[in-house]
Scaffold this motif. Structure first.
Motif, short mmCIF file in Angstrom:
data_model
loop_
_atom_site.label_atom_id
_atom_site.label_comp_id
_atom_site.label_asym_id
_atom_site.label_seq_id
_atom_site.Cartn_x
_atom_site.Cartn_y
_atom_site.Cartn_z
N VAL A 21 37.42 25.39 46.29
CA VAL A 21 36.04 25.30 45.83
C VAL A 21 35.25 26.41 46.51
N GLU A 22 34.50 27.16 45.70
CA GLU A 22 33.63 28.19 46.27
C GLU A 22 32.22 27.98 45.74
N LEU A 39 35.65 25.73 40.88
CA LEU A 39 37.03 25.68 41.33
C LEU A 39 37.64 27.05 41.08
N LYS A 40 38.16 27.62 42.12
CA LYS A 40 38.77 28.94 42.02
C LYS A 40 40.29 28.76 42.06
N LEU A 113 39.70 26.46 30.76
CA LEU A 113 39.70 25.00 30.83
C LEU A 113 38.28 24.45 30.76
N SER A 114 37.46 24.87 31.67
CA SER A 114 36.07 24.43 31.71
C SER A 114 35.26 25.55 32.35
N PRO A 115 34.77 26.48 31.55
CA PRO A 115 34.16 27.69 32.10
C PRO A 115 32.90 27.45 32.92
N SER A 116 32.31 26.27 32.85
CA SER A 116 31.12 26.02 33.65
C SER A 116 31.44 25.80 35.13
#
Length: 185
Positions: A21-22, A39-40, A113-116
């Motif tokens: 997580v960043e 999430l990175k 997957l989930s670009p947000s």
């Protein structure tokens, strides 16, 4: 079909090599500022393979998904290894998961997957002109390979065990490309 595995224990993974997580500090063009978390991914990218056994039939795999604790039917997919192109990774994953290689590989695009809140992107690769070849993969059990007709995708997406959005999107992209209605850049 394999029996669902038994979950022995769950625990937080604070030092996961898989996801990190960043926090991202942003200033928007209107002057507003916000801090987001995302999430990175820790990998080199991924591939999603639409493997065509023949012009009408795609090969799917039934694989256990720990996130939903059940078996899901979808297209083969996997992470890229160091120094692999998307085509090379797709061919390797296809050999590991389905037992076929492909003489013809075409990148149809990328999916998120989930670009947000996730940085993960996966290349959608169409695999054609298949030939038998199996490589040892990292799956804990042999995957069931299920042929499915492209003209019956409406029946596939109605199934309870077909919920992975990237598989559904990749199948749609391949169907439209093969019909001449989608032209990737």
């Amino acid at each position: 079909m394999n029996e669902r595995p038994t979950i022995l224990a769950t625990r937080d993974a604070p030092d996961s090599h898989f996801l990190h997580v960043e926090q991202v500090d942003l200033r928007f063009s209107n002057g507003e500022t916000r801090t987001y978390e995302r999430l990175k991914g820790g990998g080199l990218g991924a591939v999603i393979i639409v493997a065509m056994r023949d012009p009408e039939t795609v090969l799917l795999v039934r694989e256990y998904g720990v996130g939903v604790d059940r078996y899901e039917l979808g297209v083969p997919k996997g992470r890229l290894d160091q120094d692999e192109t998307a085509e090379q990774g797709a061919n390797r994953e296809l050999k590991e998961e389905v037992g076929f290689g492909a003489r013809k590989l075409k990148i149809l695009g990328t999916l998120s997957l989930s670009p947000s809140y996730m940085t993960h992107l996966a290349h959608v690769v169409l695999a054609e002109d298949l030939y038998p070849e199996r490589l040892q993969g990292d799956e804990p059990e042999e995957l069931e390979v299920v042929p499915w007709r492209l003209d019956a995708l409406h029946e596939l997406i109605a199934r309870d065990d077909v919920t992975e959005g990237r598989s559904i999107a990749a199948l749609f992209m391949a169907r439209e490309y093969l019909a001449g209605r989608y032209h990737p850049a």
